[in-house]
Design a protein around this motif. Structure first.
Motif, mmCIF file in Angstrom:
data_model
loop_
_atom_site.group_PDB
_atom_site.id
_atom_site.type_symbol
_atom_site.label_atom_id
_atom_site.label_comp_id
_atom_site.label_asym_id
_atom_site.label_seq_id
_atom_site.Cartn_x
_atom_site.Cartn_y
_atom_site.Cartn_z
ATOM 1 N N UNK A 1 13.894 71.964 67.443
ATOM 2 C CA UNK A 1 13.129 72.913 66.646
ATOM 3 C C UNK A 1 13.953 73.484 65.534
ATOM 4 N N UNK A 2 15.205 73.772 65.850
ATOM 5 C CA UNK A 2 16.107 74.297 64.822
ATOM 6 C C UNK A 2 16.344 73.263 63.722
ATOM 7 N N UNK A 3 16.516 71.939 64.126
ATOM 8 C CA UNK A 3 16.746 70.900 63.133
ATOM 9 C C UNK A 3 15.557 70.793 62.189
ATOM 10 N N UNK B 1 13.262 73.485 55.234
ATOM 11 C CA UNK B 1 13.565 74.567 54.308
ATOM 12 C C UNK B 1 14.498 74.124 53.187
ATOM 13 N N UNK B 2 15.360 73.077 53.452
ATOM 14 C CA UNK B 2 16.336 72.648 52.442
ATOM 15 C C UNK B 2 15.848 71.485 51.579
ATOM 16 N N UNK B 3 14.900 70.598 52.019
ATOM 17 C CA UNK B 3 14.488 69.385 51.308
ATOM 18 C C UNK B 3 13.605 69.717 50.107
ATOM 19 N N UNK B 4 13.783 68.932 49.049
ATOM 20 C CA UNK B 4 12.966 69.093 47.832
ATOM 21 C C UNK B 4 11.889 68.020 47.800
#
Length: 545
Positions: free
Chosen positions: A43-45, A51-54
């Motif tokens: 879940x954390x991954x 949140x980081x991917x564009x």
């Protein structure tokens, strides 16, 4: 050993059962803890990744180089597909041998037939005819009925009224010529008529009748073409309409056809294949700078080298073919020279540049002006002449009846003479016994059939070896005109003529001399060694029409 009492045994069994339960409980607790931890990590991954991917986006289209596409849109409507249909008459075999063809000749020719166009790989005759005469050897067992033959080529519209330039070999001997225009359904075609042809350059002008103006191409100046320039070839290779290939100009001024002085080609690596013949070679300005004519191949298809006739030559020929006479008239002064300059000739005659005359046509313009064998022509109207190509290009472009001041060197002294230009075809018609065109400046013109309707060539040692002849005596028949006297008596390609009316024929000059002396109604008897025989001769005879 004293056995355990029943009470002790009961306590031991109870302890073992309790131990198993403890172990199972511990394992279950560990599995449960691991599952919870694993789910938390995953879940954390997912949370970190999202949140980081564009997110990716489709970019706006970029304007790449579209010059090829623009030229295709501009030129393709003017490129046509040409389909022809012709009747191939079965060769007359009456009197051809006086007996059945020998079995060994049958076998060779049967191989040729089974292999289709090109003949059997082991056929020395096919190799001979392809190499020296550019076609199949014929002969062998053939159907007795006429055959219908279809051919495919390309062309380019150069006048909105429907005038089309193509190759002569595309429409040669065609009974029907059909033209398909780009954008029309394949079932829609137009009947075309031949306006004029020029065998020397393998060009033809045909015309279709339409009720509206047609899109047409502009011809450019081929002199401006440079090696390395980008070019496009358009046409219908293998019947694939509206095909465009790209390449560069890989060479200029290629003379690839023996005995054809007026075919100096632009060489290109743009893919040219069967069906491209007659189509345009286009530069990056969208102008036609050549007509695709030939390929160099060992397998019948594209191998990286193609040839196009330069547009400047095309324009000169076209303008004469659309004139009232519909034929090309070329000038000649009646001299011959070696096709390839030999340094030894220059050293012996003491002239390092110019054209040394090897033969002067009797009663021709040069002889009448006083030019002799051994003279070296160095200028025409004051313009220096460096080689035979320059001399031919200059003289052939002049109108018959005009005059030219020809400068030449004789015994180290420069002289000049006023020479009246003659018509090439008329000048050499008499030499060939009537009806033929001359061999040309430099002796490089294509030999033409004449009174007999047969073209012959001297037998070289190489030819004798290819034809398996015992010697080089006589002349070999390289072509027989359809429905001619030669065909009627049975002469065929590859036959060797040894005598005519008991007069020995040792070379082409003997053949022409004897032929020219015979008149209509004369009996003509040929002593012939038939093709495929290394010994034995037969007579072929008839009355000259």
């Amino acid at each position: 050993m004293t056995p355990p009492t029943s009470g002790s045994w009961q306590r031991l069994r109870a302890n073992r059962f309790a131990s198993v339960l403890v172990i199972l409980a511990t394992l279950s607790l560990g599995i449960l803890i691991g599952t919870v931890i694993s789910s938390t990590v995953k879940g954390n991954e997912k949370q970190v990744s999202s949140s980081d991917a564009t997110p990716l986006q489709i970019p706006e289209p970029k304007q790449l180089s579209n010059q090829f596409a623009q030229i295709a849109k501009q030129l393709e409507p003017a490129v046509v597909n040409i389909n022809t249909e012709s009747t191939m008459k079965h060769p007359s075999i009456k009197g051809r041998r006086g007996q059945q063809t020998p079995p060994d000749d049958d076998e060779d020719n049967q191989d040729d037939q089974d292999q289709g166009p090109g003949g059997g790989q082991d056929s020395p005759f096919q190799d001979f005819f392809d190499r020296f005469f550019g076609g199949q050897g014929g002969g062998g067992q053939m159907p007795q009925q006429d055959l219908r033959q279809r051919a495919l080529g390309s062309g380019i519209i150069i006048d909105p009224k429907g005038y089309i330039i193509t190759n002569d070999h595309v429409v040669d001997k065609a009974d029907k010529i059909k033209v398909n225009l780009m954008g029309d359904p394949e079932t829609v075609s137009y009947d075309a008529t031949v306006i004029g042809v020029d065998k020397e350059t393998d060009l033809a002008v045909i015309k279709i009748n339409v009720k509206h103006d047609l899109p047409y191409a502009k011809l450019g100046n081929s002199e401006g073409v440079q090696v390395g320039d980008w070019v496009l070839a358009l046409g219908s290779p293998f019947g694939l309409n509206s095909t465009m290939t790209a390449g560069i100009v890989s060479a200029k001024g290629r003379n690839i056809v023996p005995q054809r002085q007026f075919q100096q080609f632009i060489q290109t690596d743009a893919a040219i294949n069967p069906g491209n013949s007659g189509g345009p070679l286009v530069d990056m300005a969208g102008e036609v700078i050549g007509i695709n004519t030939a390929i160099f191949t060992t397998g019948g298809g594209y191998q990286g080298v193609g040839f196009a006739l330069p547009s400047n030559t095309v324009i000169q020929v076209y303008n004469q073919l659309i004139a009232p006479d519909h034929k090309v008239s070329r000038g000649s002064i009646g001299v011959e020279f070696n096709a390839v300059a030999n340094p030894a000739v220059a050293r012996v005659y003491g002239v390092t540049t110019g054209v040394t005359v090897a033969n002067v046509t009797p009663n021709g313009p040069a002889q009448k002006a006083g030019i002799q064998t051994g003279d070296t022509i160095v200028s025409v109207d004051g313009k220096p002449v460096k080689n035979g190509d320059e001399l031919v290009a200059d003289i052939s472009a002049r109108k018959p009846g005009s005059t030219a001041k020809v400068g030449f060197v004789r015994n180290g002294k420069e002289q000049s003479a006023s020479v009246t230009i003659a018509d090439r075809s008329k000048l050499y018609a008499a030499r060939l016994g009537g009806g033929g065109e001359e061999q040309g400046e430099g002796g490089e013109g294509q030999p033409q059939p004449s009174k007999f309707g047969a073209t012959v060539q001297n037998i070289t040692p190489e030819m004798a070896q290819q034809l398996k002849l015992p010697n080089t005596k006589g002349v070999v028949v390289s072509n027989v005109k359809q429905d001619s006297f030669a065909e009627s008596v049975g002469l065929g390609r590859g036959d060797v003529i040894l005598e005519i009316n008991k007069q020995p024929v040792t070379n082409e000059d003997d053949f022409r001399r004897i032929q020219g002396s015979l008149k209509s109604g004369a009996d003509v008897v040929f002593l012939v060694r038939p093709r495929g025989r290394d010994n034995g001769t037969i007579f072929m005879a008839g009355t000259l029409p």
